[in-house]
Enzyme design. Structure first.
Site, short mmCIF file in Angstrom:
data_model
loop_
_atom_site.label_atom_id
_atom_site.label_comp_id
_atom_site.label_asym_id
_atom_site.label_seq_id
_atom_site.Cartn_x
_atom_site.Cartn_y
_atom_site.Cartn_z
CB ALA A 110 -96.38 74.52 8.91
N GLY A 113 -98.80 72.53 13.79
CA GLY A 113 -98.33 71.46 13.43
C GLY A 113 -99.22 70.78 12.87
CE LYS A 115 -106.38 72.19 9.72
NZ LYS A 115 -105.72 72.95 11.18
CG ASP A 168 -93.60 86.01 1.76
OD1 ASP A 168 -93.84 86.57 2.59
OD2 ASP A 168 -94.08 86.36 0.07
CB CYS A 239 -110.28 77.87 12.64
SG CYS A 239 -109.08 79.96 12.39
C1 LIG Z 1 -104.32 78.78 10.86
S1 LIG Z 1 -102.65 79.21 11.65
C2 LIG Z 1 -101.37 77.20 10.41
C3 LIG Z 1 -102.46 76.44 12.03
C4 LIG Z 1 -101.28 74.68 11.79
N1 LIG Z 1 -101.60 74.52 9.41
C5 LIG Z 1 -102.08 73.71 12.21
O1 LIG Z 1 -102.67 72.59 11.58
O2 LIG Z 1 -101.04 73.57 13.81
C6 LIG Z 1 -101.92 80.20 10.47
C7 LIG Z 1 -100.28 80.12 10.19
O3 LIG Z 1 -100.09 81.42 9.15
C8 LIG Z 1 -99.12 81.84 9.14
N2 LIG Z 1 -99.32 83.08 8.60
C9 LIG Z 1 -98.96 84.47 8.97
N3 LIG Z 1 -99.51 85.55 8.30
C10 LIG Z 1 -98.97 84.62 6.87
C11 LIG Z 1 -98.65 85.07 5.78
N4 LIG Z 1 -98.49 85.88 5.07
N5 LIG Z 1 -97.58 83.77 4.31
C12 LIG Z 1 -98.06 82.50 5.80
N6 LIG Z 1 -99.25 82.21 6.35
C13 LIG Z 1 -99.11 83.66 7.61
C14 LIG Z 1 -99.58 81.92 11.12
O4 LIG Z 1 -97.79 82.06 11.79
C15 LIG Z 1 -100.33 80.80 11.01
O5 LIG Z 1 -99.69 79.97 11.87
#
Ligand SMILES: C[S@@+](CC[C@H](N)C(=O)[O-])C[C@H]1O[C@@H](n2cnc3c(N)ncnc32)[C@H](O)[C@@H]1O
Length: 320
Positions: A110, A113, A115, A168, A239
């Site tokens: 998230a 934030g 989405k 997780d 992205c």
């Molecule tokens: C592309 S960003 C998300 C952006 C967010 N959805 C937004 O719209 O602002 C991906 C997120 O996944 C988290 N992430 C990293 N490793 C992860 C994992 N193993 N499982 C779940 N989330 C993870 C990262 O910390 C990051 O905040």
């Protein structure tokens, strides 16, 4: 910046040389990115900024602003009237606009934030769980949720709540199996589109990076799939541009979890990925609307009961 690796990478995406060259050129001369805002309150009829003509599919709550606008510096930003995001994020989240009557939703990845806020303000679920595993990104997520008028709800609003967690995806899958009508996976990725924002992303076209990210994405989306209630939806977004992290993840999901089916998104028909026959949609950087995004919607075809989430379940999770 057009390195040998980028050229080799692009050859795998584009068989048509002029199209491939347009894609590569976007890295050498990134098209200017218009600032973009998601309104978290009803947009005023007199906008405080000059607004670009909307795309046909653009949500009403989103404005793309003229170049040079600085919405982050306006007092309306500080009071949470809107959230600033890349237009590519709006593109990626836009399949949500065709959903209705979503009561329970979870954003598995998230922070910061965007989405989650898009989901909250467009779908108004009874419960939105915003999960972020990386501790140092949680603070930003929480601050954005608070500023944009969705956190700190009163006790009377217990049915309508937004909750931030740090779990997780595997633990989420164990605790909330088939409990959410909507599951968002905006996956961590190789971050190739960050190059268009003048950020350094070493190795982002290297096959080791792509494979490492694809494996992590399979793990996340595999666990996320288990959260989806019968007849519920899973939205997968990134992205980045690689096949390994996008179309191939979708193919993997459908093979591994055959009770999921791809869902077409009619308003994104013009953005159909040429790299698959599945309904997968891409905004390319050379289209000039944003740094780029990938999005694909799936539905769990199973029939049956949605697992209820009780007050006790909510109290037991890591409420932040
Ligand atoms: C592309 S960003 C998300 C952006 C967010 N959805 C937004 O719209 O602002 C991906 C997120 O996944 C988290 N992430 C990293 N490793 C992860 C994992 N193993 N499982 C779940 N989330 C993870 C990262 O910390 C990051 O905040």
């Amino acid at each position: 910046m057009s390195s040998k690796l980028l050229k080799q990478f692009s050859d795998r995406l584009w068989s048509d040389p002029p199209l491939r060259d347009r894609f590569i050129q976007a890295f050498d001369q990134p098209p200017p990115l218009h600032p973009c805002i998601l309104w978290c309150e009803d947009p005023p009829s007199e906008r405080p900024f000059t607004v670009e003509p909307p795309q046909p599919w653009q949500p009403e709550r989103v404005d793309r602003l003229s170049l040079g606008a600085q919405p982050g510096k306006h007092s309306a930003h500080d009071r949470g009237a809107y959230y600033c995001l890349d237009f590519s994020s709006v593109f990626a989240a836009s399949p949500l606009l065709q959903l209705s009557d979503i009561k329970t939703a979870i954003d598995v990845c998230a922070a910061p934030g965007g989405k989650s806020l898009f989901t909250w303000h467009n779908l108004q679920p009874d419960l939105l769980l915003c999960n972020e595993v990386v501790g140092k990104r949680l603070g930003t997520l929480m601050a954005n949720l608070r500023r944009c008028q969705v956190a700190n709800l009163s006790e009377q609003q217990v049915r309508t709540s937004i909750i931030a967690t740090q779990l997780d995806p595997q633990l989420l899958a164990q605790d909330f199996s088939q409990a959410f009508q909507l599951v968002l996976v905006d996956a961590p990725c190789s971050g190739q589109s960050l190059l268009l924002k003048q950020k350094k992303v070493p190795g982002c076209f290297h096959k080791v990076t792509l494979n490492r990210n694809a494996n992590r994405q399979k793990r996340i989306i595999g666990n996320a799939a288990q959260l989806v209630a019968p007849q519920g939806y899973l939205l997968y977004m990134t992205c980045t541009y690689s096949l390994e992290e996008n179309e191939q993840i979708c193919q993997w999901l459908l093979k591994k979890y055959p009770h999921f089916q791809s869902v077409p998104v009619p308003h994104l028909l013009d953005y159909q990925s040429h790299l698959t026959h599945l309904p997968c949609y891409r905004l390319w950087p050379h289209q000039g609307l944003g740094a780029g995004a990938f999005t694909a919607l799936f539905q769990n075809q199973n029939l049956g009961e949605i697992t209820a989430i009780s007050r006790e379940d909510l109290a037991a999770i890591n409420r932040l």
